[in-house]
Design a protein around this motif. Structure first.
Motif, PDB file in Angstrom:
ATOM      1  N   ALA A   1     -20.387  93.475 -10.939  1.00  0.00           N
ATOM      2  CA  ALA A   1     -21.851  93.415 -10.981  1.00  0.00           C
ATOM      3  C   ALA A   1     -22.378  94.066 -12.258  1.00  0.00           C
ATOM      4  CB  ALA A   1     -22.433  94.105  -9.749  1.00  0.00           C
TER       5      ALA A   1
ATOM      6  N   GLU B   1     -21.851  91.693 -15.067  1.00  0.00           N
ATOM      7  CA  GLU B   1     -22.764  90.555 -14.995  1.00  0.00           C
ATOM      8  C   GLU B   1     -24.186  90.965 -15.406  1.00  0.00           C
ATOM      9  OE1 GLU B   1     -22.375  88.032 -11.552  1.00  0.00           O
ATOM     10  OE2 GLU B   1     -24.320  87.121 -11.940  1.00  0.00           O
ATOM     11  N   ILE B   2     -24.599  92.160 -14.978  1.00  0.00           N
ATOM     12  CA  ILE B   2     -25.924  92.676 -15.355  1.00  0.00           C
ATOM     13  C   ILE B   2     -26.004  92.848 -16.876  1.00  0.00           C
ATOM     14  CG2 ILE B   2     -27.344  94.787 -15.302  1.00  0.00           C
ATOM     15  CD1 ILE B   2     -26.444  95.023 -12.289  1.00  0.00           C
TER      16      ILE B   2
ATOM     17  N   GLN C   1     -35.672  84.242 -16.086  1.00  0.00           N
ATOM     18  CA  GLN C   1     -34.394  84.694 -16.630  1.00  0.00           C
ATOM     19  C   GLN C   1     -33.334  83.590 -16.520  1.00  0.00           C
ATOM     20  OE1 GLN C   1     -33.808  88.288 -14.381  1.00  0.00           O
ATOM     21  NE2 GLN C   1     -32.974  87.237 -12.630  1.00  0.00           N
TER      22      GLN C   1
ATOM     23  N   LYS D   1     -29.859  81.749 -15.436  1.00  0.00           N
ATOM     24  CA  LYS D   1     -29.134  81.790 -14.159  1.00  0.00           C
ATOM     25  C   LYS D   1     -27.643  81.729 -14.434  1.00  0.00           C
ATOM     26  CE  LYS D   1     -32.314  79.634 -10.883  1.00  0.00           C
ATOM     27  NZ  LYS D   1     -32.645  78.357 -10.211  1.00  0.00           N
ATOM     28  N   THR D   2     -26.860  82.499 -13.670  1.00  0.00           N
ATOM     29  CA  THR D   2     -25.406  82.480 -13.858  1.00  0.00           C
ATOM     30  C   THR D   2     -24.839  81.169 -13.304  1.00  0.00           C
ATOM     31  OG1 THR D   2     -25.506  84.841 -13.402  1.00  0.00           O
ATOM     32  CG2 THR D   2     -23.320  83.875 -13.633  1.00  0.00           C
ATOM     33  N   ILE D   3     -24.033  80.495 -14.115  1.00  0.00           N
ATOM     34  CA  ILE D   3     -23.331  79.290 -13.652  1.00  0.00           C
ATOM     35  C   ILE D   3     -21.975  79.715 -13.089  1.00  0.00           C
ATOM     36  CG2 ILE D   3     -22.251  77.112 -14.357  1.00  0.00           C
ATOM     37  CD1 ILE D   3     -24.353  77.070 -16.695  1.00  0.00           C
ATOM     38  N   ASP D   4     -21.236  80.473 -13.891  1.00  0.00           N
ATOM     39  CA  ASP D   4     -19.960  81.006 -13.416  1.00  0.00           C
ATOM     40  C   ASP D   4     -19.678  82.317 -14.135  1.00  0.00           C
ATOM     41  OD1 ASP D   4     -18.484  80.523 -15.920  1.00  0.00           O
ATOM     42  OD2 ASP D   4     -18.617  78.422 -15.362  1.00  0.00           O
ATOM     43  N   PHE D   5     -18.813  83.125 -13.522  1.00  0.00           N
ATOM     44  CA  PHE D   5     -18.515  84.444 -14.075  1.00  0.00           C
ATOM     45  C   PHE D   5     -17.073  84.772 -13.724  1.00  0.00           C
ATOM     46  CE2 PHE D   5     -19.240  89.050 -14.737  1.00  0.00           C
ATOM     47  CZ  PHE D   5     -19.893  88.968 -15.955  1.00  0.00           C
ATOM     48  N   SER D   6     -16.271  85.095 -14.743  1.00  0.00           N
ATOM     49  CA  SER D   6     -14.845  85.304 -14.541  1.00  0.00           C
ATOM     50  C   SER D   6     -14.462  86.702 -15.020  1.00  0.00           C
ATOM     51  CB  SER D   6     -14.096  84.232 -15.337  1.00  0.00           C
ATOM     52  OG  SER D   6     -12.742  84.281 -15.025  1.00  0.00           O
TER      53      SER D   6
END
Lengths: 140, 169
Positions: B70, B73-74, B107, B109-114
């Motif tokens: 998190a 990602e932030i 803001q 938007k997250t599509i994907d996060f690895s």
């Protein structure tokens, strides 16, 4: 079986961050786990839409995948995340509980391979999916 | 040709800090996790301020992998949003006071996060910096690295893709 679920529930409850996010384990065993996380204002990531932050979904996915590894029949003693990829398919609907189901598809002596799906009350289209690799420590 | 007189430094700093504070403080989850940002010019460093509810395994004890994810990602999201808004903050199109009242641009938007976990997180502060490798009209690609005591020994790194606000609808 119920005793195993109770032990696992208590374990998840003992993790301070999981407790702070309001996670509750509801299924556990055979390499699968299900965890719910009720909606809470503190989880909001977009103040305009009140949609929860992707990071909160990540934390839920990570916890649930770890639980699935721990529930594998090889009975690992501990596990840690090697990597985790999350695909965010749509915004979770504000006010709704997120339910995550994780499955450990294969566990070697060192590595476990896990997939997870998160839904809200509309179970037809997932909010997010996850794929991860986890470390495995087996009993001596 | 004489160039316009530069703005007083306090005015510049106040405007930038107020705009950044409006972005960060508007998000309840960032407050809940305890993430703050340091700014030097347009460069940001995220800081995950340690508190006990960030712990995953209390026996080690170690930071929860979800808290680390998190935090990454932030930092990625705020750094991307900040880089997109920077010019409008500088040229006065965005008013920090207006932003603080909740009038914020949408803001990404997250599509994907690895996330790649490299070390167990110690029970202390963590830091992160993100780099926007590509920021297009519709999509952005961002890499982010987090560390604790030694910047050469990363705690975790991540790559994320984002859908830009203008690209929606």
């Amino acid at each position: 079986m119920d005793e195993m679920l109770e032990q696992a529930r208590a374990f998840i409850q003992s993790l301070p961050h999981a407790r702070a996010l309001g996670m509750e384990l509801i299924e556990f065993g055979g390499g699968s786990a299900k965890i719910i996380m009720p909606y809470d204002d503190k989880l909001i990531g977009d103040p305009q839409t009140r949609v929860i932050h992707g990071g909160a979904v990540s934390a839920l996915m990570d916890t649930c995948c770890g639980a699935a590894v721990m529930s594998h029949p090889s009975r690992p003693t501990t596990t840690a995340t090697i990597d985790l990829r999350i695909d965010y398919m749509r915004s979770a609907t504000p006010g709704q509980t997120i339910t995550t189901t994780a499955t450990c598809h294969h566990a070697t002596r060192s590595v476990a391979f896990v997939r997870a799906v998160a839904v809200d009350e509309d179970t037809a289209l997932p909010v997010a999916t996850a794929t991860g690799a986890f470390t495995v420590e087996l009993p001596a | 040709m004489s160039r316009p007189r530069p703005e007083p430094i306090q005015q510049v700093k106040q405007r930038r800090d107020a705009a950044l504070a409006a972005l960060v403080q508007s998000v309840p989850y960032i407050q809940f996790l305890g993430v703050t940002f340091d700014r030097r010019g347009n460069e940001l460093t995220g800081q995950l301020n340690y508190h006990d509810t960030l712990i995953g395994n209390p026996r080690l004890p170690a930071l929860h992998g979800g808290a680390t994810a998190a935090f990454l990602e932030i930092t990625a999201m705020i750094t991307l949003n900040w880089s997109v808004l920077w010019e409008r903050v500088e040229n006065g199109q965005l008013d920090p006071e207006d932003m603080a009242r909740g009038n914020l641009p949408r803001q990404p938007k997250t599509i994907d996060f690895s996330v790649d976990y490299l070390r167990s997180g110690l029970p202390r502060d963590a830091y992160a910096r993100a780099r926007v490798w590509r920021s297009g009209r519709r999509y952005a690609s961002v890499h982010v690295e987090a560390w604790q005591d030694d910047k050469e020994k990363l705690l975790a790194q991540a790559t994320g893709h984002f859908l830009m606000a203008q690209a929606e609808d």
